[in-house]
Design a protein around this motif. Structure first.
Motif, PDB file in Angstrom:
ATOM      1  N   TYR A 141      -9.352   3.944   7.992  1.00 21.43           N
ATOM      2  CA  TYR A 141      -8.601   5.071   8.549  1.00 21.43           C
ATOM      3  C   TYR A 141      -7.122   4.843   8.293  1.00 21.43           C
ATOM      4  N   ILE A 142      -6.531   5.706   7.478  1.00 20.40           N
ATOM      5  CA  ILE A 142      -5.122   5.533   7.127  1.00 20.40           C
ATOM      6  C   ILE A 142      -4.343   6.763   7.573  1.00 20.40           C
ATOM      7  N   CYS A 174       0.825  -1.201   0.000  1.00 18.32           N
ATOM      8  CA  CYS A 174       0.000   0.000   0.000  1.00 18.32           C
ATOM      9  C   CYS A 174       0.863   1.257   0.000  1.00 18.32           C
ATOM     10  N   VAL A 175       0.461   2.260  -0.791  1.00 18.24           N
ATOM     11  CA  VAL A 175       1.202   3.515  -0.841  1.00 18.24           C
ATOM     12  C   VAL A 175       0.428   4.646  -0.162  1.00 18.24           C
ATOM     13  N   ALA A 176      -0.583   4.280   0.603  1.00 19.51           N
ATOM     14  CA  ALA A 176      -1.364   5.265   1.353  1.00 19.51           C
ATOM     15  C   ALA A 176      -1.934   6.358   0.453  1.00 19.51           C
ATOM     16  N   CYS A 177      -2.490   5.940  -0.683  1.00 21.52           N
ATOM     17  CA  CYS A 177      -3.050   6.928  -1.604  1.00 21.52           C
ATOM     18  C   CYS A 177      -4.458   7.330  -1.186  1.00 21.52           C
ATOM     19  N   MET A 178      -5.067   6.561  -0.285  1.00 25.33           N
ATOM     20  CA  MET A 178      -6.388   6.864   0.260  1.00 25.33           C
ATOM     21  C   MET A 178      -7.526   6.709  -0.751  1.00 25.33           C
ATOM     22  N   MET A 179      -7.261   6.037  -1.858  1.00 30.03           N
ATOM     23  CA  MET A 179      -8.352   5.805  -2.810  1.00 30.03           C
ATOM     24  C   MET A 179      -9.424   4.945  -2.148  1.00 30.03           C
ATOM     25  N   CYS A 180      -8.974   3.926  -1.396  1.00 27.89           N
ATOM     26  CA  CYS A 180      -9.940   3.029  -0.760  1.00 27.89           C
ATOM     27  C   CYS A 180     -10.744   3.765   0.307  1.00 27.89           C
ATOM     28  N   LEU A 232     -16.857  -3.754  11.646  1.00 20.36           N
ATOM     29  CA  LEU A 232     -18.282  -3.749  11.992  1.00 20.36           C
ATOM     30  C   LEU A 232     -19.047  -2.719  11.177  1.00 20.36           C
ATOM     31  N   ILE A 233     -18.348  -1.653  10.792  1.00 22.41           N
ATOM     32  CA  ILE A 233     -19.009  -0.630   9.983  1.00 22.41           C
ATOM     33  C   ILE A 233     -18.998  -1.036   8.513  1.00 22.41           C
ATOM     34  N   CYS A 234     -17.967  -1.781   8.120  1.00 26.50           N
ATOM     35  CA  CYS A 234     -17.798  -2.202   6.721  1.00 26.50           C
ATOM     36  C   CYS A 234     -19.063  -2.883   6.200  1.00 26.50           C
ATOM     37  N   VAL A 235     -19.487  -2.494   4.994  1.00 26.62           N
ATOM     38  CA  VAL A 235     -20.669  -3.116   4.415  1.00 26.62           C
ATOM     39  C   VAL A 235     -20.289  -4.188   3.376  1.00 26.62           C
ATOM     40  N   VAL A 236     -19.009  -4.561   3.357  1.00 29.16           N
ATOM     41  CA  VAL A 236     -18.514  -5.650   2.528  1.00 29.16           C
ATOM     42  C   VAL A 236     -18.858  -5.460   1.053  1.00 29.16           C
ATOM     43  N   CYS A 237     -18.721  -4.224   0.596  1.00 30.71           N
ATOM     44  CA  CYS A 237     -19.100  -3.940  -0.784  1.00 30.71           C
ATOM     45  C   CYS A 237     -17.972  -4.230  -1.759  1.00 30.71           C
ATOM     46  N   GLY A 238     -16.733  -4.239  -1.271  1.00 33.14           N
ATOM     47  CA  GLY A 238     -15.605  -4.518  -2.147  1.00 33.14           C
ATOM     48  C   GLY A 238     -15.131  -3.340  -2.974  1.00 33.14           C
ATOM     49  N   MET A 239     -15.673  -2.167  -2.727  1.00 34.91           N
ATOM     50  CA  MET A 239     -15.258  -0.991  -3.497  1.00 34.91           C
ATOM     51  C   MET A 239     -13.795  -0.652  -3.241  1.00 34.91           C
ATOM     52  N   CYS A 240     -13.324  -0.888  -2.019  1.00 32.19           N
ATOM     53  CA  CYS A 240     -11.929  -0.571  -1.692  1.00 32.19           C
ATOM     54  C   CYS A 240     -10.995  -1.374  -2.581  1.00 32.19           C
ATOM     55  N   VAL A 241     -11.353  -2.620  -2.816  1.00 29.30           N
ATOM     56  CA  VAL A 241     -10.512  -3.478  -3.648  1.00 29.30           C
ATOM     57  C   VAL A 241     -10.506  -2.961  -5.084  1.00 29.30           C
ATOM     58  N   GLU A 242     -11.682  -2.548  -5.554  1.00 31.44           N
ATOM     59  CA  GLU A 242     -11.790  -2.013  -6.911  1.00 31.44           C
ATOM     60  C   GLU A 242     -10.957  -0.752  -7.075  1.00 31.44           C
ATOM     61  N   ALA A 243     -10.958   0.092  -6.027  1.00 31.00           N
ATOM     62  CA  ALA A 243     -10.333   1.408  -6.154  1.00 31.00           C
ATOM     63  C   ALA A 243      -8.821   1.346  -6.069  1.00 31.00           C
TER      64      ALA A 243
END
Ligand code: SF4
Ligand code: SF4
Ligand code: SF4
Ligand code: SF4
Lengths: 199, 529
Positions: free
Chosen positions: A89-90, A73-79, A113-124
């Motif tokens: 939180y990065i 990870c390069v801490a780009c905060m896209m996710c 617990l807050i995560c809605v398991v949408c997988g958008m972070c992986v996509e981004a």
């Protein structure tokens, strides 16, 4: 406009009792099948038995590693930007070890617990650094703070990645074979270095 | 009647057939931007000289055979400009392609991403893959230019805005372009560092992420930030600024764009003042050194103040800091002059510094000396008078609204003999250490209010973040204290105080409260710089 459908009942249905008996019959059939066990049963006895998930099931997150074992990870905060639940939180910082890599996450927390398991972070993620391919659920927790996965937890499940980070660098074309066309490769001074024959 | 007939100072011209008008002799690019016509540019900056070297703003002008840079053209009456023909768009795309030949496309880790002019122009006008088959020229990454700035030479698009800024505005030519052609790079001349007191402006005006502020680097992505318009409290110049914050934390102060007060600039010192907001704050009231509730602390102060009647009130010293907002100062003055009539009023101000210059910075480090003095209507005496009164034993009670009161050691010693020392302050200090009652106060980034610069311009501060702990604005603490004293000093909002002070304070009659603007999310603000 709503459509009116009238159900046609024949004499048999209107007699009521035979249909009632048939209904009880279906219930009884399920009762015996379920009680005395059978292969036709449709539910599984969770948690002793588990269903097999499809290959694209989104499990808990993990962070991938570079060739040297450090975090990809390069801490780009896209996710964390795309995350609809805003649960990543990065804190970014300098890697500062003299390598060409400048930015790394100092801490990386996901509130599962807050995560809605949408997988958008992986996509981004532009680095294939975050994945949800562990196949695992997040375990039940007793305390709220246990619901956070930190960088170390995320890395524990991480492995190396086949792609070269940042691509193959500025000389990527030298290893790149475009399909079906001749290509010329020039060196840094601009001289023709290689001629690649198309297929 | 057209605009130009009404005002002979205007010249009418057309852009893409659309009739427009602009003051005679004005810059064509400025005029187009002012009319909301989209045009791309990197090297032009309204505050700097024109060099027309990025060639990004090329337009067709009827009667001229070649494309002309808009930034270097003057609006002439009857001029016909074409800015969206195939020829112009092709030139724009080609120039972008050139600019991107050696650009590293570091966007994911680039601090400018999200407000980068190059990203924006590329998305708006080109948005195609690279056709360049050469390896990119490699240059220095993370080059340490000076105490506050890091340079990425690969990201630099050689627009020379920063070079011109240092030479023209900061008057210290500490940057230059060396090498030639493809290998050109930005650097400091031998023996120089980029350390002038205005250096951080180069970070703002850099259209790309080549120059980064060491304090801001990697701290936050810009699209998460919200901007709240306020005014810098670093000195008496009162530069208008934007406070950029995210999740109740301030990340930077930047100058507001295109204002005639501080142009587009701020000094490095002013930009660094945000750090005090989050460091070492007083968060809880204290009575005799122990944490207490606001009510207990106020009861203690009010008990003493209320017990002094008539003649004895001459023993009350009320100190107003030159860093208070006008609203705070007005409420304090009313309390001191009307309700505690006879009390002594003093002004606590930092002494002048040697930092003042002809660019922006004032030698007076106090943001609101003028406003506080105006609100107190000439009743303020100096801190030296306070020290004298203390050593002569004239005071029995001291009530201080400031962090800026610095007393000589003898006077500090004398505080021990007073019946009450109450301090409203934001940070700990010598005075706070010796106070019987400490009331935590807000700093300027946390309050709504107005300040008046040395030049007499009153500008509006807007609260960007919420105060830590129990800290409250000075005026609010005073209003609660007054209530305890059984007085009606009932103001519910700073706006109500402002409306009252505008009527009563002669010098601030013409002041405006300004609009109540909610913070603007930078995500929707386009490119900056
Ligand atoms: S899966 Fe969705 S909700 Fe969960 S962290 Fe990723 S983006 Fe956020
Ligand atoms: S998107 Fe990927 S590289 Fe960027 S911060 Fe998230 S995990 Fe790290
Ligand atoms: S300067 Fe702009 S285009 Fe270049 S890496 Fe940074 S954000 Fe991307
Ligand atoms: S560092 Fe930025 S402002 Fe300076 S020449 Fe390069 S691109 Fe322009």
């Amino acid at each position: 406009m709503a459509k009116v459908v009238s159900i046609k009942r024949g004499l048999w249905e209107q007699l009521y009792l035979p249909e009632l008996v048939r209904g009880v019959g279906i219930t009884l059939k399920h009762f015996f099948v379920n009680t005395f066990g059978s292969k036709e049963i449709v539910t599984v006895r969770y948690p002793e038995e588990k269903r097999e998930y499809p290959p694209r099931f989104r499990g808990v997150h993990r962070l991938m590693k570079r060739e040297d074992g450090s975090v990809r990870c390069v801490a780009c905060m896209m996710c964390s930007t795309i995350c609809p639940a805003q649960c990543i939180y990065i804190v970014a910082g300098e890697r500062g070890d003299g390598t060409a890599i400048e930015k790394v996450p100092v801490s990386f927390d996901i509130d599962e617990l807050i995560c809605v398991v949408c997988g958008m972070c992986v996509e981004a993620c532009p680095c294939d650094a975050i994945r949800m391919d562990t196949g695992r659920h997040y375990p039940p927790v007793d305390r709220r703070d246990q619901a956070f996965m930190q960088k170390e937890d995320l890395l524990a499940a991480g492995g190396p990645n086949v792609a070269v980070q940042g691509g193959a660098g500025p000389d990527w074309r030298e290893s790149y074979r475009p399909l079906g066309s001749d290509r010329q490769i020039y060196d840094r001074e601009g001289k023709l270095a290689k001629q690649i024959k198309g297929s | 009647m057209t605009d130009t007939e009404k005002n002979p100072e205007l010249a009418s011209f057309t852009v893409d057939g659309k009739p427009l008008s602009a003051p005679k002799g004005s810059n064509l690019l400025d005029a187009m931007v002012a009319h909301g016509i989209e045009i791309s540019y990197f090297c032009y900056h309204p505050g700097l000289s024109v060099v027309a070297q990025c060639r990004q703003c090329l337009v067709e002008i009827k009667g001229q055979p070649k494309l002309a840079p808009a930034c270097q053209s003057i609006v002439m009456p009857g001029m016909e400009v074409i800015s969206s023909s195939e020829k112009v768009l092709a030139a724009r795309r080609q120039m972008l392609e050139f600019t991107l030949v050696n650009h590293p496309i570091d966007c994911p880790i680039c601090d400018k991403a999200g407000e980068c002019a190059l990203q924006r122009q590329y998305m708006d006008w080109d948005a195609k893959g690279s056709r360049i088959d050469h390896a990119k020229v490699r240059k220095g990454k993370k080059v340490d230019l000076g105490p506050r700035i890091v340079l990425d030479q690969e990201r630099c698009i050689l627009c020379t805005r920063c070079v011109r800024f240092c030479a023209e505005i900061a008057k210290s030519p500490q940057l230059t372009i060396s090498q030639r052609g493809n290998h050109s790079l930005l650097t400091t001349p031998p023996g120089h560092r980029l350390d002038n007191p205005y250096s951080l402006n180069t970070v703002d005006i850099c259209p790309v992420g080549a120059l980064t502020d060491k304090d801001f680097r990697f701290q936050v992505r810009v699209w998460n930030l919200s901007a709240t318009l306020s005014v810098c409290n670093g000195c008496a110049s009162g530069c208008l600024c934007e406070i950029h914050h995210f999740r109740n934390k301030i990340y930077r102060l930047v100058p507001r764009r295109l204002v005639d007060v501080n142009l587009n600039w701020m000094c490095d010192y002013g930009r660094s003042t945000y750090k005090a907001q989050a460091s070492d704050r007083l968060t809880l009231p204290r009575v005799e050194g122990k944490d207490a509730s606001f009510e207990d602390a106020l009861a203690r102060a009010a008990g003493k103040l209320g017990s002094l009647e008539g003649e004895a009130r001459a023993g009350i010293g009320l100190v107003l800091g030159a860093d208070l907002a006008n609203e705070d100062a007005f409420v304090a003055t009313r309390l001191g002059l009307e309700f505690l009539a006879g009390a002594q009023l003093y002004l606590a101000a930092e002494p002048d510094t040697s930092e003042g210059d002809a660019i922006l910075r004032s030698a007076d480090p106090n943001p609101n000396r003028r406003g506080v003095s105006a609100c107190a209507r000439g009743k303020l005496r100096s801190a030296a008078d306070l020290a004298r009164d203390l050593s002569e034993g004239k005071l029995r009670v001291l009530y201080v609204l400031s962090d800026k009161l610095h007393l000589p050691p003898e006077a500090l010693e004398k505080l021990r003999g007073l019946e009450l020392v109450a301090v409203q302050a934001s940070h700990p200090g010598e005075l706070v250490k010796r106070a019987n009652v400490v009331l935590p106060a807000c700093v300027w980034e946390e309050v709504d209010g107005t300040v008046t610069s040395a030049a007499g311009r009153t500008s509006r501060m807007r609260a960007a973040v919420t105060p830590p702990g129990a800290a409250k604005p000075h005026w609010e603490i005073l209003v609660r204290l007054a209530r305890r004293l059984g007085l009606t000093l009932d103001y519910a909002t700073p706006r109500a105080i402002f409306d009252a002070l505008r009527v009563e304070v002669e010098e601030l009659k013409g002041a405006e409260w300004g609009k109540d603007l909610p913070p603007q999310l930078l995500r929707f603000a386009g490119s900056r710089g």
